[in-house]
Design an enzyme around this catalytic site. Structure first.
Site, PDB file in Angstrom:
ATOM      1  CG  ASN A   6      -1.770   1.213   1.357  1.00  0.00           C
ATOM      2  OD1 ASN A   6      -1.787   2.047   0.440  1.00  0.00           O
ATOM      3  ND2 ASN A   6      -2.484   1.356   2.455  1.00  0.00           N
ATOM      4  CE  LYS A   8      -0.319   3.358   4.733  1.00  0.00           C
ATOM      5  NZ  LYS A   8      -0.271   3.478   6.169  1.00  0.00           N
ATOM      6  CG  HIS A  95      -6.131   2.017   5.196  1.00  0.00           C
ATOM      7  ND1 HIS A  95      -5.695   2.935   6.123  1.00  0.00           N
ATOM      8  CD2 HIS A  95      -5.103   1.157   4.991  1.00  0.00           C
ATOM      9  CE1 HIS A  95      -4.443   2.639   6.453  1.00  0.00           C
ATOM     10  NE2 HIS A  95      -4.058   1.573   5.776  1.00  0.00           N
ATOM     11  CD  GLU A  97      -3.217   5.644   6.610  1.00  0.00           C
ATOM     12  OE1 GLU A  97      -3.263   5.599   5.372  1.00  0.00           O
ATOM     13  OE2 GLU A  97      -2.247   5.209   7.278  1.00  0.00           O
ATOM     14  CD  GLU A 164      -3.549  -2.232   7.398  1.00  0.00           C
ATOM     15  OE1 GLU A 164      -2.413  -2.438   6.983  1.00  0.00           O
ATOM     16  OE2 GLU A 164      -4.204  -1.221   7.088  1.00  0.00           O
ATOM     17  N   GLY A 170       2.324   2.608  10.976  1.00  0.00           N
ATOM     18  CA  GLY A 170       3.317   3.671  10.888  1.00  0.00           C
ATOM     19  C   GLY A 170       4.001   4.038  12.199  1.00  0.00           C
ATOM     20  CB  SER A 201       4.906  -1.283  12.221  1.00  0.00           C
ATOM     21  OG  SER A 201       4.476   0.029  12.497  1.00  0.00           O
TER      22      SER A 201
HETATM   23  P1  13P Z   1       2.816   0.727   7.710  1.00  0.00           P
HETATM   24  O1  13P Z   1       3.371  -0.572   7.195  1.00  0.00           O
HETATM   25  O2  13P Z   1       3.538   1.920   7.167  1.00  0.00           O
HETATM   26  O3  13P Z   1       2.690   0.719   9.175  1.00  0.00           O
HETATM   27  O4  13P Z   1       1.330   0.872   7.117  1.00  0.00           O
HETATM   28  C1  13P Z   1       0.466  -0.177   7.235  1.00  0.00           C
HETATM   29  C2  13P Z   1      -0.739   0.113   6.438  1.00  0.00           C
HETATM   30  O5  13P Z   1      -1.508   1.008   6.755  1.00  0.00           O
HETATM   31  C3  13P Z   1      -0.977  -0.684   5.236  1.00  0.00           C
HETATM   32  O6  13P Z   1      -2.256  -0.512   4.753  1.00  0.00           O
END
Ligand code: 13P
Length: 240
Positions: A6, A8, A95, A97, A164, A170, A201
């Site tokens: 991903n 982002k 997600h 976010e 997640e 992150g 992470s």
């Molecule tokens: P990170 O691997 O940067 O923690 O992000 C995970 C994520 O949100 C994948 O969708």
């Protein structure tokens, strides 16, 4: 095992150059046939990335979609049909976010249905916040997200669940693999037919432990997926 990248809101056309390394690695990788790789770049890169990865085993996905199946006056939005049109085979939905920006379980359910109707496979994200974890209501939250998100959907073949924990995304924070095993097993028991991935992470160091989590079908990788060396390392070490 699934390895889903991903990206982002990162990456421009020049970022596609890094895919060569991954393709080269896969060619020489003995366990190649067990590996399923999906890249979910920003929408601006779906078309060029699909072209680049044509004839390879890597599939391309989007990071979100609008719930409308048909075209409409929704400024700034993209529906599943349009994603399919430019080469996406998968789409991430739910997600954290986006949940944080107001995406509800109900809306997520509508998006999943719409994506499935357009023949996209869905990577459905669930996860508890730190506050919910502290209150010890993780299971309740996950159960609710799955119940409402998957309401009236009976298409387990085309849905992958990605667990997640919001507080792991992150932050570099990862729960003990024994604890994670329990949660993944819980999700599998609730929804017997679905594949379940972990995200949050994931990196080349902690993969040595994460790969032993019971019942895990792969990983959804954010930050580390933008660096092809790290991404390759994660795949390699999973099969060590
Ligand atoms: P990170 O691997 O940067 O923690 O992000 C995970 C994520 O949100 C994948 O969708």
């Amino acid at each position: 095992m699934y390895f889903i990248a991903n990206w982002k809101m990162f990456g421009g056309l020049n970022s596609l150059n890094s895919l060569h390394k991954v393709l080269k690695f896969l060619k020489g990788f003995k366990k190649n046939k067990f590996v399923k790789i999906i890249y979910c770049p920003p929408s601006t890169l779906i078309r060029p990335m699909s072209k680049k990865l044509k004839n390879s085993q890597i599939k391309v996905g989007a990071q979100n979609c609008h719930e409308n199946e048909t075209y409409g006056a929704f400024t700034g939005s993209i529906n599943p049909k349009m994603l399919k049109d430019v080469g996406a085979k998968y789409v991430i939905i739910g997600h954290s976010e986006n949940r944080k920006l107001g995406e509800t379980n109900k809306l997520i359910n509508a998006k999943i249905r719409s994506a499935l109707k357009s023949d996209l496979k869905v990577i459905f994200c669930i996860g508890e916040t730190l506050q919910e974890k502290r209150k010890k209501i993780t299971k309740k939250i996950l159960r609710q997200q799955m119940k409402l998100g998957l309401r009236k959907i009976n298409n387990s073949k085309n849905i992958i669940i990605a667990y997640e924990p919001v507080w792991s995304i992150g932050t570099g924070l990862i729960q003990k693999s024994s604890e994670l095993s329990k949660t993944i097993t819980f999700i599998k028991k609730e929804n017997k037919k679905y594949k379940v991935l972990y995200g949050g992470s994931v990196n080349p160091k902690n993969i040595n432990e994460l790969r032993f989590v019971d019942n895990i079908d792969g990983f959804l990788i954010g930050g580390a997926s933008q660096d092809s060396k790290k991404f390759i390392d994660i795949i390699k070490k999973t099969y060590n």
